[in-house]
Design an enzyme around this catalytic site. Sequence first.
Site, PDB file in Angstrom:
ATOM      1  N   HIS A 204       0.863  -1.180   0.000  1.00 49.19           N
ATOM      2  CA  HIS A 204       0.000   0.000   0.000  1.00 49.19           C
ATOM      3  C   HIS A 204       0.903   1.235   0.000  1.00 49.19           C
ATOM      4  CE1 HIS A 204       1.104   0.123   4.199  1.00 49.19           C
ATOM      5  NE2 HIS A 204       0.575  -1.085   4.404  1.00 49.19           N
TER       6      HIS A 204
ATOM      7  N   MET B 186      -2.288   3.152   7.371  1.00 48.50           N
ATOM      8  CA  MET B 186      -2.347   2.125   6.323  1.00 48.50           C
ATOM      9  C   MET B 186      -1.692   0.852   6.826  1.00 48.50           C
ATOM     10  SD  MET B 186      -1.720   4.068   2.788  1.00 48.50           S
ATOM     11  CE  MET B 186      -2.805   5.404   2.315  1.00 48.50           C
ATOM     12  N   SER B 187      -2.297  -0.271   6.474  1.00 48.79           N
ATOM     13  CA  SER B 187      -1.778  -1.569   6.896  1.00 48.79           C
ATOM     14  C   SER B 187      -2.322  -2.633   5.959  1.00 48.79           C
ATOM     15  CB  SER B 187      -2.249  -1.867   8.324  1.00 48.79           C
ATOM     16  OG  SER B 187      -2.039  -3.230   8.627  1.00 48.79           O
TER      17      SER B 187
ATOM     18  N   HIS C  41       3.973   1.344   2.375  1.00 45.64           N
ATOM     19  CA  HIS C  41       5.160   0.658   1.862  1.00 45.64           C
ATOM     20  C   HIS C  41       5.833   1.503   0.776  1.00 45.64           C
ATOM     21  CE1 HIS C  41       2.669  -3.059   2.959  1.00 45.64           C
ATOM     22  NE2 HIS C  41       3.748  -3.206   3.699  1.00 45.64           N
TER      23      HIS C  41
HETATM   24  P1  AMP Z   1       4.728  -5.117   6.622  1.00 44.73           P
HETATM   25  O1  AMP Z   1       4.552  -5.500   5.204  1.00 44.73           O
HETATM   26  O2  AMP Z   1       3.449  -4.837   7.344  1.00 44.73           O
HETATM   27  O3  AMP Z   1       5.639  -6.057   7.370  1.00 44.73           O
HETATM   28  O4  AMP Z   1       5.473  -3.714   6.616  1.00 44.73           O
HETATM   29  C1  AMP Z   1       6.682  -3.551   5.921  1.00 44.73           C
HETATM   30  C2  AMP Z   1       7.250  -2.212   6.258  1.00 44.73           C
HETATM   31  O5  AMP Z   1       6.338  -1.183   5.891  1.00 44.73           O
HETATM   32  C3  AMP Z   1       7.528  -2.028   7.765  1.00 44.73           C
HETATM   33  O6  AMP Z   1       8.737  -1.311   7.941  1.00 44.73           O
HETATM   34  C4  AMP Z   1       6.343  -1.224   8.214  1.00 44.73           C
HETATM   35  O7  AMP Z   1       6.596  -0.453   9.372  1.00 44.73           O
HETATM   36  C5  AMP Z   1       6.125  -0.331   7.006  1.00 44.73           C
HETATM   37  N1  AMP Z   1       4.758   0.188   6.995  1.00 44.73           N
HETATM   38  C6  AMP Z   1       3.607  -0.522   7.113  1.00 44.73           C
HETATM   39  N2  AMP Z   1       2.554   0.310   7.130  1.00 44.73           N
HETATM   40  C7  AMP Z   1       3.044   1.572   7.018  1.00 44.73           C
HETATM   41  C8  AMP Z   1       2.450   2.878   6.977  1.00 44.73           C
HETATM   42  N3  AMP Z   1       1.136   3.043   7.069  1.00 44.73           N
HETATM   43  N4  AMP Z   1       3.266   3.942   6.855  1.00 44.73           N
HETATM   44  C9  AMP Z   1       4.614   3.787   6.767  1.00 44.73           C
HETATM   45  N5  AMP Z   1       5.233   2.586   6.806  1.00 44.73           N
HETATM   46  C10 AMP Z   1       4.462   1.495   6.929  1.00 44.73           C
END
Ligand code: AMP
Length: 284
Positions: free
Chosen positions: A36, A186-187, A39
């Site tokens: 998203h 965002m997640s 990322h």
């Molecule tokens: P994930 O795919 O959830 O393991 O996240 C991968 C990376 O993206 C990690 O460093 C997260 O902290 C970062 N990340 C996830 N969501 C966000 C967001 N809303 N804003 C900034 N970074 C994010």
Amino acid sequence: MIPPIVRTLPALRKATRNWHAQGDTIGVVPTMGALHDGHLSLVAAAKAACDRVIVTIFVNPKQFNQAADLAAYPRTEEADARKLERFAVDAVYAPDITQIYPEGFATNVSVTGMTDVLCGAHRPGHFDGVATVVTKLFTQTSADKAFFGEKDFQQLMVVQRMARDLDLPVDVIGCPTIREEDGLAMSSRNLLLSDRARVKAQHLSEVMTEVAGQLAQGVPFANVQADAVTKLDLAGFTSVDYFELRACTDLKLLDQPTEPARLFAAAWLAGVRLIDNIDVPVAR
Ligand code: AMP
């Protein structure tokens, strides 16, 4: 051009050796996919700071403490690669599981202390899984810089500590949280929310922002914590794992933001665990 997807360590090493031989710096953005704009903000930061950028996509089984959570985690690799097209990323490293955990794999990287609280307390083994896979991704990509989101603030601290303690030659850089218009961080997990639950989800950041405002006016956290949890209950969150004010440096509990502090929350909504954290200005 859609970036090449690299599946094996030898293929990755071939590329990274060439880049370093040419004097290029390498940035890595570790992700679990379902990309998203949060990322993508890390990818943009990496592109601005490094000659070459690798985005890793690996849903790391070791950091999930519930099998159902791992099974439900969204996987959208083709769409992810397309989203990276406009950034001219040099490679997507989406390793087969054997490249990360070959048969007989027996090593665990464990950061102590700061992992006893917040998500560490509620997800046993989670940060060992994170530290272990991130160590491997750092050594496999031979990255000079790595980009992580403040969205997972405790994770960022754990990775920075781990890189320093193990003398890994990588600069771990934190980037701000990117939010939806209504404030929801965002997640990838937001994809698991129904439309109704998605509407309710905005209350998490709303309540946190309200509490941050009260703290900035000098109200002690103890006076507002219970009320905030009740508001989340009323908004439809089924349980709150934590809603705490902690110091940025060492994550110790605070009652007032007398030093750089953040509000941290994790709460369950319709079977999905949402986490968020926000900066709280230091009270004068
Ligand atoms: P994930 O795919 O959830 O393991 O996240 C991968 C990376 O993206 C990690 O460093 C997260 O902290 C970062 N990340 C996830 N969501 C966000 C967001 N809303 N804003 C900034 N970074 C994010």
